[in-house]
Every structure is written in structure tokens, then in C-alpha cells.
Design a protein around this motif. Structure first.
Motif, short mmCIF file in Angstrom:
data_model
loop_
_atom_site.label_atom_id
_atom_site.label_comp_id
_atom_site.label_asym_id
_atom_site.label_seq_id
_atom_site.Cartn_x
_atom_site.Cartn_y
_atom_site.Cartn_z
N UNK A 57 42.14 55.75 30.50
CA UNK A 57 42.92 54.72 31.17
C UNK A 57 44.39 54.78 30.76
N UNK A 58 44.67 55.08 29.51
CA UNK A 58 46.06 55.23 29.06
C UNK A 58 46.72 56.42 29.76
N UNK A 59 45.98 57.50 29.95
CA UNK A 59 46.53 58.68 30.64
C UNK A 59 46.82 58.37 32.11
N UNK A 60 45.94 57.62 32.77
CA UNK A 60 46.21 57.20 34.15
C UNK A 60 47.51 56.40 34.21
N UNK A 61 47.65 55.45 33.32
CA UNK A 61 48.83 54.59 33.31
C UNK A 61 50.11 55.38 33.04
N UNK A 85 41.06 46.39 29.92
CA UNK A 85 39.67 46.82 29.79
C UNK A 85 38.89 45.64 29.24
N UNK A 86 38.05 45.05 30.08
CA UNK A 86 37.33 43.83 29.72
C UNK A 86 36.01 44.09 29.04
N UNK A 87 35.29 45.11 29.51
CA UNK A 87 33.98 45.43 28.96
C UNK A 87 33.77 46.94 28.98
N UNK A 88 33.24 47.44 27.90
CA UNK A 88 32.81 48.83 27.82
C UNK A 88 31.43 48.82 27.20
N UNK A 89 30.43 49.21 27.97
CA UNK A 89 29.05 49.28 27.49
C UNK A 89 28.60 50.74 27.49
N UNK A 138 28.32 55.10 30.57
CA UNK A 138 29.25 54.06 30.14
C UNK A 138 29.64 53.21 31.34
N UNK A 139 29.40 51.89 31.25
CA UNK A 139 29.91 50.95 32.23
C UNK A 139 31.23 50.40 31.72
N UNK A 140 32.24 50.37 32.60
CA UNK A 140 33.54 49.82 32.26
C UNK A 140 33.94 48.83 33.34
N UNK A 141 34.26 47.61 32.93
CA UNK A 141 34.84 46.64 33.85
C UNK A 141 36.27 46.42 33.41
N UNK A 142 37.19 46.52 34.35
CA UNK A 142 38.60 46.36 34.03
C UNK A 142 39.30 45.55 35.10
N UNK A 143 40.40 44.98 34.72
CA UNK A 143 41.28 44.29 35.65
C UNK A 143 42.57 45.09 35.69
N UNK A 144 43.00 45.40 36.89
CA UNK A 144 44.25 46.13 37.09
C UNK A 144 45.28 45.13 37.60
N UNK A 145 46.40 45.05 36.91
CA UNK A 145 47.49 44.15 37.29
C UNK A 145 48.65 44.98 37.80
N UNK A 146 49.05 44.74 39.06
CA UNK A 146 50.15 45.48 39.67
C UNK A 146 51.47 44.75 39.42
N UNK A 147 52.57 45.48 39.53
CA UNK A 147 53.89 44.90 39.31
C UNK A 147 54.26 43.89 40.38
N UNK A 148 53.61 43.97 41.57
CA UNK A 148 53.93 43.04 42.66
C UNK A 148 53.09 41.76 42.62
#
Length: 121
Positions: free
Chosen positions: A13-17, A63-67, A73-83
Motif C-alpha cells: 500500500x505504501x508503494x501504491x501511494x 488500513x483498518x483490518x488485516x487478517x 490475507x483479507x485487508x479492509x481499507x479506507x481510501x481518502x482522496x484529496x477532493x
């Protein structure tokens, strides 16, 4: 590349960002597959051609949850955009050793400035 699956997910996720495509590519196996509501079992080359975008529109990922269980691996995340737009997704990652062999994406609701935005089909 080695580390816990949770650490690998955080680094991915850091690499994507950071728009670090090379690092993202290194996390994937050669036979990588991707499925989402828009994509069915696309291969690695198609994934990067169709899905790779410059991420300068993203403010941050939470990153809210990593199981982790076995190679999954299940990952739930929230993506916040600049707009002010935000959305929450859950993704299921299948690992082969320390590399990601497949990702299945499940989309969640979208919001703009905290207000639900209905998506067209």
C-alpha cells in the motif's frame, strides 16, 4: 523480499501511494491474477495496463483490518482522496511464499465529504 504477510501488505500500500510501480511489480508473481467487479481473472500485464494509475489523487490509505490465515490475507481499507471523496474496500490476497499471486477486490460504499454518493451501474 521477506517479512510477515501483514508487513508485505503495508509495504504494498505504501508503494501504491508513492507511485512506485517497480516495487508493486516485485510483490507480484509472474502468474499474478486480479479480479474485481470490473475485471475477471486479468493477468499481470493487463492489470498494469488497465488498473495502474498515478496516485497523486490519494491523500492516504487507512488500513483498518488485516487478517492473515495461511496463504490468504483479507485487508479492509479506507481510501481518502484529496477532493474529499472516500471509499472502503476489502481485498483478498493469495500469497505464494512472500509474493502475491492473486487479488480479489470487493468494493464498498463511496462518500464525498462524509456524505454517501450513490454509484451508477
Amino acid at each position: 523480499m521477506s517479512g510477515s504477510k501483514s508487513d508485505i501488505i503495508r509495504a504494498l500500500f505504501a508503494a501504491y501511494l508513492a507511485n512506485d510501480r517497480k516495487t508493486v511489480e516485485d510483490f507480484f508473481t509472474d502468474d499474478f491474477r486480479f479480479t474485481s467487479p470490473y475485471d475477471d481473472e486479468i493477468d499481470r500485464a493487463t492489470y498494469f495496463a488497465r488498473c495502474w494509475r498515478i496516485s497523486d489523487w490519494i491523500e492516504r490509505h487507512q488500513l483498518e483490518r488485516i487478517f492473515v490465515e495461511g496463504s490468504g490475507v483479507f485487508v479492509t481499507y479506507r481510501c481518502l482522496a484529496k477532493d474529499g471523496k472516500s471509499f472502503r474496500n476489502t481485498e483478498f490476497f493469495t500469497f505464494e511464499g512472500d509474493r502475491i499471486r492473486r487479488i480479489d477486490v470487493y468494493f464498498g460504499a463511496t462518500y464525498r465529504h462524509g456524505v454517501f454518493v450513490k454509484q451508477s451501474q
